[in-house]
Design an enzyme around this catalytic site. Sequence first.
Site, PDB file in Angstrom:
ATOM      1  N   PHE A  19     103.784 -80.191 -33.686  1.00  0.00           N
ATOM      2  CA  PHE A  19     102.864 -81.328 -33.743  1.00  0.00           C
ATOM      3  C   PHE A  19     102.784 -82.059 -32.391  1.00  0.00           C
ATOM      4  O   PHE A  19     101.722 -82.120 -31.762  1.00  0.00           O
ATOM      5  CB  PHE A  19     103.328 -82.258 -34.871  1.00  0.00           C
ATOM      6  CG  PHE A  19     102.752 -83.640 -34.852  1.00  0.00           C
ATOM      7  CD1 PHE A  19     101.399 -83.845 -34.632  1.00  0.00           C
ATOM      8  CD2 PHE A  19     103.575 -84.746 -35.072  1.00  0.00           C
ATOM      9  CE1 PHE A  19     100.868 -85.133 -34.617  1.00  0.00           C
ATOM     10  CE2 PHE A  19     103.061 -86.029 -35.066  1.00  0.00           C
ATOM     11  CZ  PHE A  19     101.704 -86.224 -34.829  1.00  0.00           C
ATOM     12  N   ASP A  38     109.027 -71.415 -29.022  1.00  0.00           N
ATOM     13  CA  ASP A  38     108.838 -71.893 -30.399  1.00  0.00           C
ATOM     14  C   ASP A  38     109.136 -70.742 -31.356  1.00  0.00           C
ATOM     15  O   ASP A  38     108.799 -69.592 -31.055  1.00  0.00           O
ATOM     16  CB  ASP A  38     107.395 -72.382 -30.593  1.00  0.00           C
ATOM     17  CG  ASP A  38     107.280 -73.408 -31.698  1.00  0.00           C
ATOM     18  OD1 ASP A  38     106.910 -74.558 -31.396  1.00  0.00           O
ATOM     19  OD2 ASP A  38     107.563 -73.073 -32.875  1.00  0.00           O
ATOM     20  N   ASP A  58     113.937 -68.664 -30.934  1.00  0.00           N
ATOM     21  CA  ASP A  58     114.595 -69.840 -31.495  1.00  0.00           C
ATOM     22  C   ASP A  58     115.425 -70.524 -30.400  1.00  0.00           C
ATOM     23  O   ASP A  58     116.087 -69.846 -29.609  1.00  0.00           O
ATOM     24  CB  ASP A  58     115.528 -69.346 -32.609  1.00  0.00           C
ATOM     25  CG  ASP A  58     115.869 -70.441 -33.582  1.00  0.00           C
ATOM     26  OD1 ASP A  58     115.625 -70.263 -34.774  1.00  0.00           O
ATOM     27  OD2 ASP A  58     116.394 -71.485 -33.125  1.00  0.00           O
ATOM     28  N   TYR A 145     120.770 -85.886 -39.392  1.00  0.00           N
ATOM     29  CA  TYR A 145     119.676 -85.798 -38.411  1.00  0.00           C
ATOM     30  C   TYR A 145     119.784 -86.923 -37.377  1.00  0.00           C
ATOM     31  O   TYR A 145     119.708 -86.698 -36.167  1.00  0.00           O
ATOM     32  CB  TYR A 145     118.324 -85.881 -39.151  1.00  0.00           C
ATOM     33  CG  TYR A 145     117.133 -85.968 -38.239  1.00  0.00           C
ATOM     34  CD1 TYR A 145     116.613 -84.832 -37.632  1.00  0.00           C
ATOM     35  CD2 TYR A 145     116.520 -87.203 -37.974  1.00  0.00           C
ATOM     36  CE1 TYR A 145     115.519 -84.918 -36.780  1.00  0.00           C
ATOM     37  CE2 TYR A 145     115.430 -87.287 -37.130  1.00  0.00           C
ATOM     38  CZ  TYR A 145     114.923 -86.147 -36.539  1.00  0.00           C
ATOM     39  OH  TYR A 145     113.849 -86.243 -35.699  1.00  0.00           O
ATOM     40  N   GLY A 271     117.945 -95.096 -50.210  1.00  0.00           N
ATOM     41  CA  GLY A 271     118.401 -95.303 -48.831  1.00  0.00           C
ATOM     42  C   GLY A 271     117.289 -95.571 -47.831  1.00  0.00           C
ATOM     43  O   GLY A 271     117.527 -95.548 -46.619  1.00  0.00           O
TER      44      GLY A 271
HETATM   45  C1  UD2 Z   1     110.970 -91.385 -40.083  1.00  0.00           C
HETATM   46  C2  UD2 Z   1     110.918 -89.978 -39.505  1.00  0.00           C
HETATM   47  C3  UD2 Z   1     112.234 -89.290 -39.726  1.00  0.00           C
HETATM   48  C4  UD2 Z   1     113.388 -90.131 -39.214  1.00  0.00           C
HETATM   49  C5  UD2 Z   1     113.330 -91.516 -39.860  1.00  0.00           C
HETATM   50  C6  UD2 Z   1     114.395 -92.428 -39.273  1.00  0.00           C
HETATM   51  C7  UD2 Z   1     108.597 -89.246 -39.706  1.00  0.00           C
HETATM   52  C8  UD2 Z   1     107.656 -88.329 -40.417  1.00  0.00           C
HETATM   53  N1  UD2 Z   1     109.873 -89.207 -40.161  1.00  0.00           N
HETATM   54  O1  UD2 Z   1     111.133 -91.320 -41.483  1.00  0.00           O
HETATM   55  O2  UD2 Z   1     112.221 -88.049 -39.043  1.00  0.00           O
HETATM   56  O3  UD2 Z   1     113.290 -90.231 -37.819  1.00  0.00           O
HETATM   57  O4  UD2 Z   1     112.052 -92.128 -39.588  1.00  0.00           O
HETATM   58  O5  UD2 Z   1     114.378 -93.667 -39.872  1.00  0.00           O
HETATM   59  O6  UD2 Z   1     108.244 -89.940 -38.771  1.00  0.00           O
HETATM   60  N2  UD2 Z   1     106.350 -93.016 -48.350  1.00  0.00           N
HETATM   61  C9  UD2 Z   1     105.574 -93.297 -49.454  1.00  0.00           C
HETATM   62  N3  UD2 Z   1     104.896 -92.268 -50.037  1.00  0.00           N
HETATM   63  C10 UD2 Z   1     104.960 -90.977 -49.583  1.00  0.00           C
HETATM   64  C11 UD2 Z   1     105.760 -90.705 -48.440  1.00  0.00           C
HETATM   65  C12 UD2 Z   1     106.451 -91.764 -47.854  1.00  0.00           C
HETATM   66  O7  UD2 Z   1     105.488 -94.440 -49.884  1.00  0.00           O
HETATM   67  O8  UD2 Z   1     104.311 -90.096 -50.162  1.00  0.00           O
HETATM   68  C13 UD2 Z   1     107.093 -94.132 -47.717  1.00  0.00           C
HETATM   69  C14 UD2 Z   1     108.582 -93.841 -47.577  1.00  0.00           C
HETATM   70  O9  UD2 Z   1     109.309 -94.219 -48.729  1.00  0.00           O
HETATM   71  C15 UD2 Z   1     108.930 -94.728 -46.383  1.00  0.00           C
HETATM   72  C16 UD2 Z   1     107.643 -94.719 -45.542  1.00  0.00           C
HETATM   73  O10 UD2 Z   1     106.601 -94.277 -46.392  1.00  0.00           O
HETATM   74  O11 UD2 Z   1     109.204 -96.040 -46.786  1.00  0.00           O
HETATM   75  C17 UD2 Z   1     107.698 -93.809 -44.336  1.00  0.00           C
HETATM   76  O12 UD2 Z   1     108.134 -92.530 -44.746  1.00  0.00           O
HETATM   77  P1  UD2 Z   1     108.110 -91.261 -43.769  1.00  0.00           P
HETATM   78  O13 UD2 Z   1     108.767 -90.137 -44.493  1.00  0.00           O
HETATM   79  O14 UD2 Z   1     106.744 -91.040 -43.240  1.00  0.00           O
HETATM   80  O15 UD2 Z   1     108.951 -91.730 -42.515  1.00  0.00           O
HETATM   81  P2  UD2 Z   1     110.407 -92.394 -42.374  1.00  0.00           P
HETATM   82  O16 UD2 Z   1     110.205 -93.684 -41.659  1.00  0.00           O
HETATM   83  O17 UD2 Z   1     111.146 -92.439 -43.658  1.00  0.00           O
END
Ligand code: UD2
Length: 325
Positions: A19, A38, A58, A145, A271
């Site tokens: 991406f 990649d 890889d 991670y 969490g």
């Molecule tokens: C981000 C990063 C992850 C890690 C993390 C560290 C992305 C895609 N992921 O996770 O790699 O670095 O930050 O904190 O950038 N949500 C919904 N509905 C859905 C999907 C998600 O409500 O269908 C909510 C989810 O519960 C969260 C928010 O959207 O509160 C963001 O979720 P996410 O998975 O896009 O990204 P995040 O911040 O958890």
Amino acid sequence: MDAPGIRGRTVLVTGGAGFIGSHLVDALAPHNEVRVLDNFSTGSRDHVHDDADVIDGDVADPVALGRAVRDVDLVFHLAALVSVDLSVEQPRRSNETNLESSLLLLDLARQEDARVVVASSAAVYGHPSELPISETARTEPTSPYGIQKLALDQYARRYAELYDLSTVALRFFNVYGPRQRGPYSGVISTFLEQARAGDPITIEGDGEQTRDFVHVRDVVRANLLAATTDETGEAFNVGTGERTSIRHLAETVRNATDSSSPIVHRDPRPGDITHSRAETTKARRRLGFDAEIPFEAGIRSLAGGTSLEAAISDGGSSADGESIT
Ligand code: UD2
């Protein structure tokens, strides 16, 4: 976007079919020799610029990595297993890709005296101890991670000090934009898919949680600045400094796609981080990086097929205020 100041270099982009990596390759390829390493586990050949040399391998394979780093003078290290869940299920497997390979890459880069820009993450902070989150905030990752990204971030900075290797660590906040796809791609691409299909847009929890969504084009620019900055041995936040609630995001996506999808709620993610927002002063002052793409314009162009330029000049900017509702 072009890559100002980066010309005639031999550049490796690990994860260059992914991406963020594929957009970075697009910016570099017109004026540089670009090599992509990649394994195409989540990346796509269709997204790799025609002028790039592709090594299908890889990062965890020392032979492939050695070949990829040979004779380069600049490395952008974006390859990673980005699934937080996978890192919880298989910490050693994700550690091998995200950390052990990165350490070998840093050693190989030393032999080439190449600059290395590494992809770190807001995940290094865990539940933030302050908002907005500055680079000096407590780092207490909540997942393997995050631990791996923190170790990489620290190794990169220490390699600058210990071995005089030019490194920069970029702590990405929530990156979004074209070509983001797959099961770990984040809430924006999930909501867009749901809205386009007319399916319910699923908010986890009450939707009051907030994120700092930064457009991939801004993230590419931060990488290019990191490639030439004198401020090496440092970590920088890459975010907008603004916060957007997930509820506001759901509404924005629904409007931008003209969808009649209902917005529904399900259980919060266990969490989940409640709020995340970057303090951007250090990146602005020392890297010269300021995010430029307003959230609403970014979403509109992603949803509607309008160019980013058209969406930006159309207005709807949230740049001068928080887009939280
Ligand atoms: C981000 C990063 C992850 C890690 C993390 C560290 C992305 C895609 N992921 O996770 O790699 O670095 O930050 O904190 O950038 N949500 C919904 N509905 C859905 C999907 C998600 O409500 O269908 C909510 C989810 O519960 C969260 C928010 O959207 O509160 C963001 O979720 P996410 O998975 O896009 O990204 P995040 O911040 O958890």
